[in-house]
Design a protein around this motif. Sequence first.
Motif, PDB file in Angstrom:
ATOM      1  N   ALA A 170       0.825  -1.229   0.008  1.00  0.00           N
ATOM      2  CA  ALA A 170      -0.145   0.032  -0.115  1.00  0.00           C
ATOM      3  C   ALA A 170       0.849   1.171   0.133  1.00  0.00           C
ATOM      4  N   GLN A 171       2.073   1.443   0.627  1.00  0.00           N
ATOM      5  CA  GLN A 171       2.860   2.390   0.696  1.00  0.00           C
ATOM      6  C   GLN A 171       3.694   2.586  -0.632  1.00  0.00           C
ATOM      7  N   LEU A 172       3.763   1.294  -1.374  1.00  0.00           N
ATOM      8  CA  LEU A 172       4.428   1.677  -2.568  1.00  0.00           C
ATOM      9  C   LEU A 172       3.452   2.047  -3.759  1.00  0.00           C
ATOM     10  N   GLY A 173       2.277   2.348  -3.097  1.00  0.00           N
ATOM     11  CA  GLY A 173       1.198   2.981  -3.889  1.00  0.00           C
ATOM     12  C   GLY A 173       0.199   2.052  -4.601  1.00  0.00           C
ATOM     13  N   TYR A 174       0.153   0.911  -4.427  1.00  0.00           N
ATOM     14  CA  TYR A 174      -0.965  -0.190  -4.845  1.00  0.00           C
ATOM     15  C   TYR A 174      -2.187   0.118  -4.142  1.00  0.00           C
ATOM     16  N   ALA A 175      -3.309   0.246  -4.863  1.00  0.00           N
ATOM     17  CA  ALA A 175      -4.719   0.105  -4.178  1.00  0.00           C
ATOM     18  C   ALA A 175      -4.942  -1.247  -3.597  1.00  0.00           C
ATOM     19  N   ALA A 176      -5.165  -0.843  -2.227  1.00  0.00           N
ATOM     20  CA  ALA A 176      -5.409  -2.063  -1.274  1.00  0.00           C
ATOM     21  C   ALA A 176      -6.416  -3.107  -1.874  1.00  0.00           C
ATOM     22  N   ASN A 177      -6.313  -4.592  -1.797  1.00  0.00           N
ATOM     23  CA  ASN A 177      -7.098  -5.483  -2.472  1.00  0.00           C
ATOM     24  C   ASN A 177      -7.321  -5.551  -3.983  1.00  0.00           C
ATOM     25  N   SER A 178      -6.456  -5.068  -4.559  1.00  0.00           N
ATOM     26  CA  SER A 178      -6.452  -5.037  -6.144  1.00  0.00           C
ATOM     27  C   SER A 178      -5.641  -5.863  -6.713  1.00  0.00           C
ATOM     28  N   ASP A 179      -5.628  -6.413  -7.742  1.00  0.00           N
ATOM     29  CA  ASP A 179      -4.799  -7.594  -8.469  1.00  0.00           C
ATOM     30  C   ASP A 179      -3.463  -7.061  -8.409  1.00  0.00           C
ATOM     31  N   PRO A 180      -3.145  -5.732  -8.915  1.00  0.00           N
ATOM     32  CA  PRO A 180      -1.581  -5.582  -8.470  1.00  0.00           C
ATOM     33  C   PRO A 180      -1.026  -5.543  -6.995  1.00  0.00           C
ATOM     34  N   TRP A 181      -1.961  -5.241  -6.344  1.00  0.00           N
ATOM     35  CA  TRP A 181      -1.467  -5.172  -4.858  1.00  0.00           C
ATOM     36  C   TRP A 181      -1.398  -6.715  -4.534  1.00  0.00           C
ATOM     37  N   ARG A 182      -2.140  -7.504  -4.585  1.00  0.00           N
ATOM     38  CA  ARG A 182      -2.001  -9.022  -4.324  1.00  0.00           C
ATOM     39  C   ARG A 182      -0.713  -9.649  -4.979  1.00  0.00           C
ATOM     40  N   GLN A 183      -0.457  -8.936  -6.323  1.00  0.00           N
ATOM     41  CA  GLN A 183       0.767  -9.581  -6.679  1.00  0.00           C
ATOM     42  C   GLN A 183       1.917  -8.877  -6.280  1.00  0.00           C
ATOM     43  N   CYS A 184       2.012  -8.093  -5.496  1.00  0.00           N
ATOM     44  CA  CYS A 184       3.011  -7.307  -4.847  1.00  0.00           C
ATOM     45  C   CYS A 184       3.084  -7.967  -3.659  1.00  0.00           C
ATOM     46  N   VAL A 185       2.315  -8.520  -3.032  1.00  0.00           N
ATOM     47  CA  VAL A 185       2.432  -9.215  -1.752  1.00  0.00           C
ATOM     48  C   VAL A 185       3.046 -10.445  -1.910  1.00  0.00           C
ATOM     49  N   LEU A 186       2.615 -11.102  -3.214  1.00  0.00           N
ATOM     50  CA  LEU A 186       3.053 -12.574  -3.383  1.00  0.00           C
ATOM     51  C   LEU A 186       4.697 -12.284  -3.632  1.00  0.00           C
ATOM     52  N   HIS A 187       5.074 -11.204  -4.785  1.00  0.00           N
ATOM     53  CA  HIS A 187       6.274 -10.827  -5.042  1.00  0.00           C
ATOM     54  C   HIS A 187       7.066 -10.758  -3.868  1.00  0.00           C
ATOM     55  N   LEU A 188       6.880  -9.913  -2.660  1.00  0.00           N
ATOM     56  CA  LEU A 188       7.690  -9.488  -1.457  1.00  0.00           C
ATOM     57  C   LEU A 188       7.923 -10.682  -0.660  1.00  0.00           C
ATOM     58  N   SER A 189       7.022 -11.585  -0.790  1.00  0.00           N
ATOM     59  CA  SER A 189       7.060 -12.776   0.074  1.00  0.00           C
ATOM     60  C   SER A 189       7.899 -13.816  -0.476  1.00  0.00           C
ATOM     61  N   THR A 190       7.681 -13.890  -1.804  1.00  0.00           N
ATOM     62  CA  THR A 190       8.886 -14.794  -2.526  1.00  0.00           C
ATOM     63  C   THR A 190      10.138 -14.418  -2.464  1.00  0.00           C
ATOM     64  N   ARG A 191      10.278 -12.870  -2.790  1.00  0.00           N
ATOM     65  CA  ARG A 191      11.537 -12.314  -2.648  1.00  0.00           C
ATOM     66  C   ARG A 191      12.112 -12.682  -1.200  1.00  0.00           C
ATOM     67  N   GLU A 192      11.617 -12.536  -0.315  1.00  0.00           N
ATOM     68  CA  GLU A 192      12.133 -12.906   1.015  1.00  0.00           C
ATOM     69  C   GLU A 192      12.270 -14.151   1.319  1.00  0.00           C
ATOM     70  N   GLU A 193      11.413 -15.158   0.925  1.00  0.00           N
ATOM     71  CA  GLU A 193      12.042 -16.516   0.945  1.00  0.00           C
ATOM     72  C   GLU A 193      12.928 -17.126   0.225  1.00  0.00           C
ATOM     73  N   LEU A 194      13.292 -16.320  -1.056  1.00  0.00           N
ATOM     74  CA  LEU A 194      14.567 -16.771  -1.717  1.00  0.00           C
ATOM     75  C   LEU A 194      15.804 -16.086  -1.122  1.00  0.00           C
ATOM     76  N   GLN A 195      15.535 -15.106  -0.318  1.00  0.00           N
ATOM     77  CA  GLN A 195      16.763 -14.617   0.277  1.00  0.00           C
ATOM     78  C   GLN A 195      16.976 -15.369   1.511  1.00  0.00           C
ATOM     79  N   ARG A 196      16.281 -15.952   2.415  1.00  0.00           N
ATOM     80  CA  ARG A 196      16.456 -16.995   3.307  1.00  0.00           C
ATOM     81  C   ARG A 196      16.865 -17.952   2.936  1.00  0.00           C
ATOM     82  N   MET A 197      16.444 -18.549   1.606  1.00  0.00           N
ATOM     83  CA  MET A 197      17.255 -19.590   0.887  1.00  0.00           C
ATOM     84  C   MET A 197      18.734 -19.602   0.803  1.00  0.00           C
ATOM     85  N   GLY A 198      19.002 -18.455   0.508  1.00  0.00           N
ATOM     86  CA  GLY A 198      20.739 -18.158   0.132  1.00  0.00           C
ATOM     87  C   GLY A 198      21.280 -18.709  -1.027  1.00  0.00           C
ATOM     88  N   ASN A 199      22.146 -19.281  -0.778  1.00  0.00           N
ATOM     89  CA  ASN A 199      22.931 -19.997  -2.029  1.00  0.00           C
ATOM     90  C   ASN A 199      22.520 -21.199  -2.500  1.00  0.00           C
TER      91      ASN A 199
END
Length: 98
Positions: A46-75
């Motif tokens: 929402a702070q990045l400018g996506y309207a809450a509960n819209s499809d782009p907002w949901r994609q943002c949520v999934l993207h951020l969670s996936t990004r964090e999970e990949l960072q935790r996986m490391g090498n």
Amino acid sequence: MRNVIHIIGVLALALLATACTTPQERAARMQAEMTQLIAIYGPACAQLGYAANSDPWRQCVLHLSTREELQRMGNASSYYGGWGPGGWRGGGYWGPYW
């Protein structure tokens, strides 16, 4: 190596858990997981400018969670799978000249 064993263990437990549940239980678990992801990453999207509960907002949520999970996986997800010490750069279990 330790990360790979940890990932395999988590995947095995997840597979075992899904094999013993009904489709309704899996759907409820996935809904709870998505609710948790929305609570964690929704405000950031929402702070990045996506309207809450819209499809782009949901994609943002999934993207951020996936990004964090990949960072935790490391090498573990390096080009050649991250097997052995140093991944593909150190030769891993295959040696430097395979």
